[in-house]
Design an enzyme around this catalytic site. Structure first.
Site, PDB file in Angstrom:
ATOM      1  N   ASP A 184      61.459  -5.353  13.572  1.00 50.44           N
ATOM      2  CA  ASP A 184      61.932  -4.535  14.141  1.00 50.44           C
ATOM      3  C   ASP A 184      61.550  -4.658  15.843  1.00 50.44           C
ATOM      4  OD1 ASP A 184      62.984  -2.937  11.953  1.00 50.44           O
ATOM      5  OD2 ASP A 184      61.833  -1.561  12.130  1.00 50.44           O
ATOM      6  N   MET A 205      61.614  10.945  18.985  1.00 49.57           N
ATOM      7  CA  MET A 205      63.195  11.166  19.885  1.00 49.57           C
ATOM      8  C   MET A 205      64.313  10.013  21.135  1.00 49.57           C
ATOM      9  SD  MET A 205      61.487  12.579  22.872  1.00 49.57           S
ATOM     10  CE  MET A 205      60.764  10.964  23.232  1.00 49.57           C
ATOM     11  N   PRO A 252       0.386  -0.693  -0.240  1.00 47.80           N
ATOM     12  CA  PRO A 252       0.043   0.110   0.306  1.00 47.80           C
ATOM     13  C   PRO A 252       1.186   1.108   0.167  1.00 47.80           C
ATOM     14  CG  PRO A 252      -0.611  -0.916   2.110  1.00 47.80           C
ATOM     15  CD  PRO A 252       0.617  -1.938   0.797  1.00 47.80           C
ATOM     16  N   ALA A 253       2.229   1.004   1.001  1.00 46.41           N
ATOM     17  CA  ALA A 253       2.989   2.191   0.651  1.00 46.41           C
ATOM     18  C   ALA A 253       4.837   1.455  -0.049  1.00 46.41           C
ATOM     19  CB  ALA A 253       2.756   3.014   1.822  1.00 46.41           C
ATOM     20  N   GLY A 306      58.404  -0.447  13.078  1.00 46.47           N
ATOM     21  CA  GLY A 306      57.228  -0.036  14.009  1.00 46.47           C
ATOM     22  C   GLY A 306      56.475   1.018  13.222  1.00 46.47           C
ATOM     23  N   LYS A 330      68.015  -7.017  16.467  1.00 45.56           N
ATOM     24  CA  LYS A 330      68.712  -7.167  17.328  1.00 45.56           C
ATOM     25  C   LYS A 330      70.194  -7.630  16.536  1.00 45.56           C
ATOM     26  CE  LYS A 330      65.963  -8.426  21.381  1.00 45.56           C
ATOM     27  NZ  LYS A 330      65.508  -9.253  21.210  1.00 45.56           N
TER      28      LYS A 330
END
Ligand code: SAH
Length: 473
Positions: free
Chosen positions: A250, A385, A43-44, A303, A272
């Protein structure tokens, strides 16, 4: 209930959809993709369905369900929220031998609609036989991650060359091996690098040679592993880890990330090694070369992001010079992760219009920086750093005019379970870090925005308690 799986060709065939709401809208969209002729009865109807009707893609039967709607349909879908109407559709469909799906009703349905992973023309469909749709959805989510989006183009390519491959490799076992090598080797790799013409060329030369010699060259994928939290990997990174033969990683890469690699991949920690940076770097180059030339899939796992203070550029140049195929998968760099995980927006309309990524690893790198520019106000510095350089960073910034009252957030082990965030002002940077014995890896965020960290923190023990958040609200 045992179901028989099938993929239906609905092109040009009529499918009845009863119901005009959101569910019907989704079903119609999927059916239109398959080229079905759709008759919607309701109907709709939603705006989107109405759009299809106006465009002539969908025929609308207005009103409450009538049995005649089902005439000449191949399939029917009952998607109303009225159980009685749905049951009537199911009964009429049964009588007319039309397969019917009643949404969310496994008993009334004579076919189920699977959860799918769409890499058209390759489609994976999942069913739990109506017993556990949520489980099917969870499986779907996992497969979505595993199956990359180049599978579609790969399937198209194979489709175009199918006859020629069959002619060149008439024996089934040999043909199967040939296909496997195309998928795992050069052709698949070139498609993943978005080079479809080169991929087709590689397929042609494999055909001409009658074997896939080219596939014996391995490749190197340079992958950014992010800052530590494995949830910050990209899908490409996860897939590369899942198919790697050899992983060169790493020290900074977290164990949780390495855990995600294929079980029988060889893992080599290249961080290492005695002999300093130059020796480490030449060993990495030698390992990449050796394993790629042996036809292995090498993941060079770094990383953060490989192109941010990571020597990724040098490694790629080396691979290029030695004609080893490579791909690059970016990762979330420490600055972005530490900012997010400490609650510091790197830019902010009121506090900072720019952000700089700076490295200050040693005296030599400190001397090459333009301190006057770095000391300007209303900008953010993300300083990668060595923890030992904090004193020099503090004094040079102040010498060049940055106020001692400028806030900072020093983030140690960003995004990891042991993350710490130390906040203060530039004038006390070095002494505070010393008092707190900050260790690598740590990233310094300096600028007006860092003042927001205590208020916006959400990760780890230093975040405000829920009660405090609640009382602030
Ligand atoms: N390629 C990396 C950076 C390598 S340089 C990236 O994009 O993140 C190494 C520096 O990165 C460390 O000294 C530290 O300053 C920073 N770093 C890397 N991981 C970090 C983490 N989890 N928390 C804080 N700093 C990190």
């Amino acid at each position: 209930m045992a179901l028989y799986p099938l993929f239906a060709d609905l092109a040009g065939r009529t499918v009845l959809v009863v119901g005009g709401g959101a569910v019907a809208e989704r079903k119609i969209a999927a059916l239109l993709k398959a080229g079905a002729r759709i008759r919607v009865g309701a109907p709709a109807i939603t705006r989107a369905i109405a759009g299809h009707v106006r465009a002539g893609r969908v025929e609308w039967r207005f009103g409450d369900y009538e049995a005649s709607w089902i005439d000449d349909a191949w399939l029917a879908i009952a998607a109303t929220d009225d159980a009685v109407a749905n049951a009537r559709v199911a009964a009429d469909a049964q009588r007319q031998r039309v397969l019917v799906n009643v949404v969310d009703d496994a008993v009334l349905s004579t076919f189920h609609v699977p959860a799918i992973i769409d890499r058209s023309p390759l489609v994976v469909a999942i069913s739990s036989g109506g017993t556990a749709p949520m489980l099917a959805r969870a499986v779907r989510a996992r497969l979505e991650m595993l199956l990359d989006h180049t599978l579609g183009p790969l399937a198209h390519l194979f489709g175009r060359y199918r006859e020629r491959i069959r002619a060149a490799q008439p024996q089934l076992a040999a043909r199967r091996r040939f296909y496997e090598k195309l998928i795992e080797g050069r052709v698949g790799a070139l498609l993943r690098s978005n080079r479809s013409r080169a991929a087709e060329q590689a397929l042609r030369s494999a055909l001409a040679e009658r074997d896939v010699r080219g596939a014996a060259t391995g490749e190197v994928v340079l992958v950014g592993a992010g800052p530590g939290d494995p949830g910050l990997l990209t899908l490409h990174a996860l897939r590369a880890l899942g198919t790697a033969d050899v992983i060169l990683h790493d020290r900074l890469v977290s164990d949780e990330v390495i855990e995600l690699a294929r079980r029988d991949a060889v893992r080599i920690d290249v961080g290492k090694q005695a002999g300093g940076h130059a020796a480490i770097q030449s060993r990495i180059h030698a390992l990449m070369l050796e394993h790629a030339r042996a036809g292995r899939r090498v993941v060079r796992l770094k990383g953060g992001d490989p192109f941010v203070f990571g020597r990724g550029g040098e490694e790629i140049e080396f691979l290029r010079d030695h004609a080893i195929p490579y791909r690059i998968v970016p990762g979330i760099t420490a600055a972005l992760a530490c900012a997010a995980y400490s609650g510091v927006p790197l830019t902010h309309r009121e506090h900072a219009q720019s952000v700089q990524f700076v490295t200050a690893h040693c005296k030599a790198s400190l001397d090459t920086l333009d301190w006057r520019a770095l000391a300007a106000q209303h900008q953010t510095l993300a300083i990668y750093m060595g923890v030992g350089e904090l004193e020099a960073i503090q004094s040079r910034l102040i010498e060049h005019g940055r106020a001692g009252t400028t806030p900072f957030a020093l983030v140690e082990n960003g995004s990891r379970p042991d993350q710490r965030v130390i906040c203060g002002t530039l004038g006390h940077l070095a002494s505070l870090a010393k008092a707190e014995s900050v260790r690598a890896p740590a990233l310094l965020i300096l600028g007006e925005v860092a003042a927001l960290a205590p208020r916006l923190a959400w990760f780890g023990e230093s975040a405000p308690h829920d009660e405090r958040l609640a009382s602030a609200a």
